[in-house]
Design an enzyme around this catalytic site. Structure first.
Site, PDB file in Angstrom:
ATOM      1  N   LYS A  99       0.733  -1.351   0.061  1.00 42.78           N
ATOM      2  CA  LYS A  99       0.163   0.064   0.122  1.00 42.78           C
ATOM      3  C   LYS A  99       0.971   1.139   0.044  1.00 42.78           C
ATOM      4  O   LYS A  99       0.664   2.144  -0.872  1.00 42.78           O
ATOM      5  CB  LYS A  99      -0.891   0.056   1.214  1.00 42.78           C
ATOM      6  CG  LYS A  99      -1.971  -1.000   1.277  1.00 42.78           C
ATOM      7  CD  LYS A  99      -2.860  -0.867   2.392  1.00 42.78           C
ATOM      8  CE  LYS A  99      -3.697  -1.996   2.392  1.00 42.78           C
ATOM      9  NZ  LYS A  99      -4.684  -1.957   3.459  1.00 42.78           N
ATOM     10  N   ALA A 157      -0.666   0.772   6.023  1.00 45.47           N
ATOM     11  CA  ALA A 157      -1.293   0.007   7.277  1.00 45.47           C
ATOM     12  C   ALA A 157      -2.092  -1.218   6.753  1.00 45.47           C
ATOM     13  O   ALA A 157      -2.770  -0.969   5.894  1.00 45.47           O
ATOM     14  CB  ALA A 157      -1.699   0.710   8.339  1.00 45.47           C
ATOM     15  N   ASP A 158      -2.008  -2.288   7.517  1.00 48.07           N
ATOM     16  CA  ASP A 158      -2.941  -3.571   6.886  1.00 48.07           C
ATOM     17  C   ASP A 158      -3.160  -4.230   8.427  1.00 48.07           C
ATOM     18  O   ASP A 158      -2.265  -4.678   9.066  1.00 48.07           O
ATOM     19  CB  ASP A 158      -2.409  -4.257   6.092  1.00 48.07           C
ATOM     20  CG  ASP A 158      -3.588  -5.367   5.604  1.00 48.07           C
ATOM     21  OD1 ASP A 158      -4.322  -4.495   4.501  1.00 48.07           O
ATOM     22  OD2 ASP A 158      -3.768  -6.450   6.053  1.00 48.07           O
ATOM     23  N   THR A 159      -4.416  -4.510   8.641  1.00 44.02           N
ATOM     24  CA  THR A 159      -4.982  -5.101   9.943  1.00 44.02           C
ATOM     25  C   THR A 159      -5.613  -6.428   9.420  1.00 44.02           C
ATOM     26  O   THR A 159      -6.328  -6.372   8.604  1.00 44.02           O
ATOM     27  CB  THR A 159      -5.846  -4.334  10.715  1.00 44.02           C
ATOM     28  OG1 THR A 159      -5.440  -3.168  11.099  1.00 44.02           O
ATOM     29  CG2 THR A 159      -6.150  -4.997  12.080  1.00 44.02           C
ATOM     30  N   GLY A 188      -0.088  -4.724  10.149  1.00 49.51           N
ATOM     31  CA  GLY A 188       1.380  -4.301  10.012  1.00 49.51           C
ATOM     32  C   GLY A 188       1.576  -2.861   9.419  1.00 49.51           C
ATOM     33  O   GLY A 188       0.744  -2.128   9.019  1.00 49.51           O
TER      34      GLY A 188
END
Length: 197
Positions: free
Chosen positions: A56, A72-74, A109
């Site tokens: 991203k 960010a990635d959840t 992340g």
């Protein structure tokens, strides 16, 4: 912010991440990266979250100069199985029934890419929080799904919304479960020499 300080860019359309950045007084722009969020299931969940955050940030950083791009990635992980956003109400029901009465992990992340450096300076980290769900009845799940809240959330719940009533306890960073671990982020910003105080 002076002209020498890179502008902070959030590579996400998440209203929750925007709210959390505003909460700690950061000024930022939003540029959404439209990457194909395919999961490499050969990687451990922590690396998957970091890799998606990196992709991203990288997609946005490619078109920005003198910027610090935050990706960010959840993801929600139950017994090493990754639960993404539900495809529909039936999928949300399946996820919530699976989480009922159990402890799962929420992993976010984070990637920071500084385009003010040549070559680009890149920092990748992740945060993990344990979340214990109460036992849910079928009617509990049905009523929650009727609110519409689970349908755009990883793991089919939002701890900052009505989903909070299902959470017995958490161990770790609450903001991580919302979508952005602020303590980890501020440490990373300082490591990148980004002045925001």
């Amino acid at each position: 912010m002076d002209s020498l300080t890179p502008r902070l860019i959030l590579a996400s359309s998440s209203p929750r991440r925007k709210m959390l950045l505003q909460q700690i007084g950061l000024t930022f722009d939003v540029l959404v990266s439209n990457i194909d969020e395919r999961l490499d299931h050969d990687l451990p969940p922590e690396r998957i979250a970091e890799q998606l955050a990196f992709e991203k940030a990288q997609a946005v950083a490619a078109s920005c100069s003198n910027a610090l791009v935050l990706g960010a990635d959840t993801i929600v992980v139950d017994e090493r199985h990754i639960l993404g956003k539900p495809a529909d109400a039936a999928d949300a029901y399946r996820m919530l029934a699976h989480l009922s009465g159990k402890t799962h992990q929420v992993i976010t992340g984070l990637t920071l890419i500084s385009t003010a450096h040549i070559p680009q300076k890149i920092l990748m980290r992740h945060e993990t929080t344990d979340v214990k769900f109460a036992m849910l009845t079928p009617r509990d799940i049905e009523r929650y799904i009727e609110t519409g809240e689970p349908l755009d959330k990883a793991g089919a719940y939002g701890i900052q919304g009505k989903g909070a009533m299902f959470v017995e306890w958490i161990h770790g960073c609450y903001n991580n479960v919302v979508g952005l671990p602020l303590y980890l982020l501020t440490r990373m910003l300082r490591e990148m020499s980004f002045h925001f105080e």
